[in-house]
Scaffold this motif. Structure first.
Motif, PDB file in Angstrom:
ATOM      1  N   ALA A  39       0.834  -1.205   0.000  1.00 25.79           N
ATOM      2  CA  ALA A  39       0.000   0.000   0.000  1.00 25.79           C
ATOM      3  C   ALA A  39       0.864   1.249   0.000  1.00 25.79           C
ATOM      4  O   ALA A  39       0.532   2.235  -0.677  1.00 25.79           O
ATOM      5  CB  ALA A  39      -0.931  -0.007   1.206  1.00 25.79           C
ATOM      6  N   TRP A  40       1.963   1.244   0.730  1.00 27.13           N
ATOM      7  CA  TRP A  40       2.847   2.408   0.754  1.00 27.13           C
ATOM      8  C   TRP A  40       3.512   2.615  -0.599  1.00 27.13           C
ATOM      9  O   TRP A  40       3.621   3.751  -1.063  1.00 27.13           O
ATOM     10  CB  TRP A  40       3.904   2.260   1.842  1.00 27.13           C
ATOM     11  N   ILE A  41       3.959   1.544  -1.208  1.00 30.23           N
ATOM     12  CA  ILE A  41       4.585   1.653  -2.524  1.00 30.23           C
ATOM     13  C   ILE A  41       3.562   2.121  -3.550  1.00 30.23           C
ATOM     14  O   ILE A  41       3.844   2.997  -4.370  1.00 30.23           O
ATOM     15  CB  ILE A  41       5.219   0.306  -2.933  1.00 30.23           C
ATOM     16  N   ALA A  42       2.357   1.553  -3.503  1.00 27.59           N
ATOM     17  CA  ALA A  42       1.309   1.971  -4.432  1.00 27.59           C
ATOM     18  C   ALA A  42       0.963   3.440  -4.230  1.00 27.59           C
ATOM     19  O   ALA A  42       0.796   4.192  -5.201  1.00 27.59           O
ATOM     20  CB  ALA A  42       0.068   1.098  -4.251  1.00 27.59           C
ATOM     21  N   GLY A  43       0.871   3.878  -2.991  1.00 31.83           N
ATOM     22  CA  GLY A  43       0.584   5.284  -2.714  1.00 31.83           C
ATOM     23  C   GLY A  43       1.679   6.200  -3.220  1.00 31.83           C
ATOM     24  O   GLY A  43       1.409   7.293  -3.733  1.00 31.83           O
ATOM     25  N   ALA A  44       2.925   5.756  -3.072  1.00 36.94           N
ATOM     26  CA  ALA A  44       4.049   6.555  -3.552  1.00 36.94           C
ATOM     27  C   ALA A  44       4.071   6.631  -5.073  1.00 36.94           C
ATOM     28  O   ALA A  44       4.639   7.566  -5.637  1.00 36.94           O
ATOM     29  CB  ALA A  44       5.360   5.975  -3.030  1.00 36.94           C
ATOM     30  N   LEU A  45       3.472   5.678  -5.754  1.00 39.35           N
ATOM     31  CA  LEU A  45       3.393   5.722  -7.211  1.00 39.35           C
ATOM     32  C   LEU A  45       2.113   6.405  -7.693  1.00 39.35           C
ATOM     33  O   LEU A  45       2.088   6.999  -8.775  1.00 39.35           O
ATOM     34  CB  LEU A  45       3.475   4.305  -7.783  1.00 39.35           C
ATOM     35  N   SER A  99      -9.888  -9.105  -5.889  1.00 37.17           N
ATOM     36  CA  SER A  99     -10.914  -8.341  -5.175  1.00 37.17           C
ATOM     37  C   SER A  99     -10.317  -7.465  -4.084  1.00 37.17           C
ATOM     38  O   SER A  99     -10.643  -6.276  -3.970  1.00 37.17           O
ATOM     39  CB  SER A  99     -11.976  -9.274  -4.596  1.00 37.17           C
ATOM     40  N   VAL A 100      -9.450  -8.012  -3.272  1.00 38.41           N
ATOM     41  CA  VAL A 100      -8.826  -7.230  -2.204  1.00 38.41           C
ATOM     42  C   VAL A 100      -7.846  -6.212  -2.791  1.00 38.41           C
ATOM     43  O   VAL A 100      -7.728  -5.091  -2.300  1.00 38.41           O
ATOM     44  CB  VAL A 100      -8.123  -8.158  -1.187  1.00 38.41           C
ATOM     45  N   GLY A 101      -7.164  -6.579  -3.862  1.00 37.45           N
ATOM     46  CA  GLY A 101      -6.221  -5.668  -4.501  1.00 37.45           C
ATOM     47  C   GLY A 101      -6.900  -4.437  -5.071  1.00 37.45           C
ATOM     48  O   GLY A 101      -6.396  -3.323  -4.936  1.00 37.45           O
ATOM     49  N   ILE A 102      -8.057  -4.630  -5.690  1.00 37.20           N
ATOM     50  CA  ILE A 102      -8.798  -3.487  -6.223  1.00 37.20           C
ATOM     51  C   ILE A 102      -9.303  -2.613  -5.085  1.00 37.20           C
ATOM     52  O   ILE A 102      -9.229  -1.377  -5.154  1.00 37.20           O
ATOM     53  CB  ILE A 102      -9.946  -3.961  -7.127  1.00 37.20           C
ATOM     54  N   ALA A 103      -9.784  -3.212  -4.015  1.00 40.23           N
ATOM     55  CA  ALA A 103     -10.242  -2.434  -2.861  1.00 40.23           C
ATOM     56  C   ALA A 103      -9.074  -1.678  -2.222  1.00 40.23           C
ATOM     57  O   ALA A 103      -9.218  -0.504  -1.838  1.00 40.23           O
ATOM     58  CB  ALA A 103     -10.905  -3.345  -1.840  1.00 40.23           C
ATOM     59  N   LEU A 104      -7.930  -2.324  -2.120  1.00 36.57           N
ATOM     60  CA  LEU A 104      -6.731  -1.675  -1.589  1.00 36.57           C
ATOM     61  C   LEU A 104      -6.333  -0.497  -2.458  1.00 36.57           C
ATOM     62  O   LEU A 104      -6.050   0.595  -1.965  1.00 36.57           O
ATOM     63  CB  LEU A 104      -5.587  -2.691  -1.495  1.00 36.57           C
ATOM     64  N   LEU A 131      -6.747   8.199  -0.590  1.00 35.95           N
ATOM     65  CA  LEU A 131      -5.855   8.926   0.310  1.00 35.95           C
ATOM     66  C   LEU A 131      -4.872   9.806  -0.455  1.00 35.95           C
ATOM     67  O   LEU A 131      -4.584  10.935  -0.032  1.00 35.95           O
ATOM     68  CB  LEU A 131      -5.099   7.948   1.213  1.00 35.95           C
ATOM     69  N   ALA A 132      -4.358   9.312  -1.576  1.00 34.77           N
ATOM     70  CA  ALA A 132      -3.440  10.115  -2.378  1.00 34.77           C
ATOM     71  C   ALA A 132      -4.151  11.328  -2.970  1.00 34.77           C
ATOM     72  O   ALA A 132      -3.591  12.424  -3.028  1.00 34.77           O
ATOM     73  CB  ALA A 132      -2.818   9.267  -3.483  1.00 34.77           C
ATOM     74  N   LEU A 172      -6.732  12.828  -1.641  1.00 34.64           N
ATOM     75  CA  LEU A 172      -6.952  13.740  -0.518  1.00 34.64           C
ATOM     76  C   LEU A 172      -5.684  14.547  -0.247  1.00 34.64           C
ATOM     77  O   LEU A 172      -5.734  15.767  -0.057  1.00 34.64           O
ATOM     78  CB  LEU A 172      -7.366  12.966   0.730  1.00 34.64           C
ATOM     79  N   GLY A 173      -4.556  13.856  -0.250  1.00 36.05           N
ATOM     80  CA  GLY A 173      -3.280  14.554  -0.042  1.00 36.05           C
ATOM     81  C   GLY A 173      -3.008  15.576  -1.124  1.00 36.05           C
ATOM     82  O   GLY A 173      -2.594  16.712  -0.845  1.00 36.05           O
ATOM     83  N   LEU A 174      -3.253  15.212  -2.381  1.00 40.73           N
ATOM     84  CA  LEU A 174      -3.041  16.149  -3.478  1.00 40.73           C
ATOM     85  C   LEU A 174      -4.011  17.320  -3.380  1.00 40.73           C
ATOM     86  O   LEU A 174      -3.635  18.468  -3.633  1.00 40.73           O
ATOM     87  CB  LEU A 174      -3.190  15.447  -4.819  1.00 40.73           C
ATOM     88  N   GLY A 175      -5.237  17.057  -2.999  1.00 42.07           N
ATOM     89  CA  GLY A 175      -6.203  18.136  -2.833  1.00 42.07           C
ATOM     90  C   GLY A 175      -5.769  19.128  -1.772  1.00 42.07           C
ATOM     91  O   GLY A 175      -5.900  20.347  -1.949  1.00 42.07           O
ATOM     92  N   LEU A 176      -5.229  18.629  -0.675  1.00 41.42           N
ATOM     93  CA  LEU A 176      -4.734  19.521   0.374  1.00 41.42           C
ATOM     94  C   LEU A 176      -3.515  20.311  -0.095  1.00 41.42           C
ATOM     95  O   LEU A 176      -3.384  21.502   0.196  1.00 41.42           O
ATOM     96  CB  LEU A 176      -4.405  18.726   1.639  1.00 41.42           C
ATOM     97  N   VAL A 177      -2.634  19.657  -0.819  1.00 38.66           N
ATOM     98  CA  VAL A 177      -1.458  20.358  -1.347  1.00 38.66           C
ATOM     99  C   VAL A 177      -1.893  21.438  -2.331  1.00 38.66           C
ATOM    100  O   VAL A 177      -1.387  22.563  -2.293  1.00 38.66           O
ATOM    101  CB  VAL A 177      -0.470  19.365  -2.000  1.00 38.66           C
ATOM    102  N   LEU A 178      -2.826  21.134  -3.220  1.00 34.05           N
ATOM    103  CA  LEU A 178      -3.288  22.131  -4.182  1.00 34.05           C
ATOM    104  C   LEU A 178      -4.001  23.292  -3.498  1.00 34.05           C
ATOM    105  O   LEU A 178      -3.947  24.425  -3.978  1.00 34.05           O
ATOM    106  CB  LEU A 178      -4.208  21.489  -5.220  1.00 34.05           C
ATOM    107  N   ALA A 179      -4.663  23.022  -2.402  1.00 34.31           N
ATOM    108  CA  ALA A 179      -5.388  24.080  -1.702  1.00 34.31           C
ATOM    109  C   ALA A 179      -4.458  24.995  -0.913  1.00 34.31           C
ATOM    110  O   ALA A 179      -4.674  26.209  -0.881  1.00 34.31           O
ATOM    111  CB  ALA A 179      -6.426  23.468  -0.772  1.00 34.31           C
TER     112      ALA A 179
END
Length: 111
Positions: free
Chosen positions: A3-9, A63-68, A75-76, A78-85
């Motif tokens: 999840a961390w690697i996917a989020g970083a990508l 199924s779990v991979g798509i949900a993950l 979350l990414a 949300l983070g980008l939205g906060l950075v843009l704001a």
């Protein structure tokens, strides 16, 4: 760990897709994107999102991979939205650092 690697990508993929939009490119770069820039940002942005989806599916099943992946992309975004704001100038440097961390994490996990 996946999840961390996917989020970083995913974060740099979302930044690239944001740079292909007039509104967000104006926020991040201060100017509207050219037609070539739009095409040059959409393809790698979508490729990073697809690569992160493939990592999640490979690690946790379909199924779990798509949900993950959906949770991480939320979350990414949300983070980008906060950075843009609040600090749009930090979007590109954060994307570069995130991409480097994601690729290093993926390469370390593959070895």
């Amino acid at each position: 760990m996946t999840a961390w690697i996917a989020g970083a990508l995913i974060y740099p993929g979302l930044v690239l897709l944001a740079l292909a939009m007039e509104r967000h490119a104006g926020q991040i770069r201060g100017q509207l994107p050219a037609r070539r820039t739009v095409l040059a940002c959409r393809t790698p942005g979508a490729a990073l999102l697809a690569f992160a989806l493939a990592l999640c599916v490979q690690a946790a099943g379909v199924s779990v991979g798509i949900a993950l992946w959906l949770g991480v992309i939320t979350l990414a975004a949300l983070g980008l939205g906060l950075v843009l704001a609040y600090a749009p100038a930090l979007a590109r440097p954060a994307a570069v650092v995130s991409l480097a961390a994601g690729l290093l994490g993926w390469l370390a996990g593959a070895a």
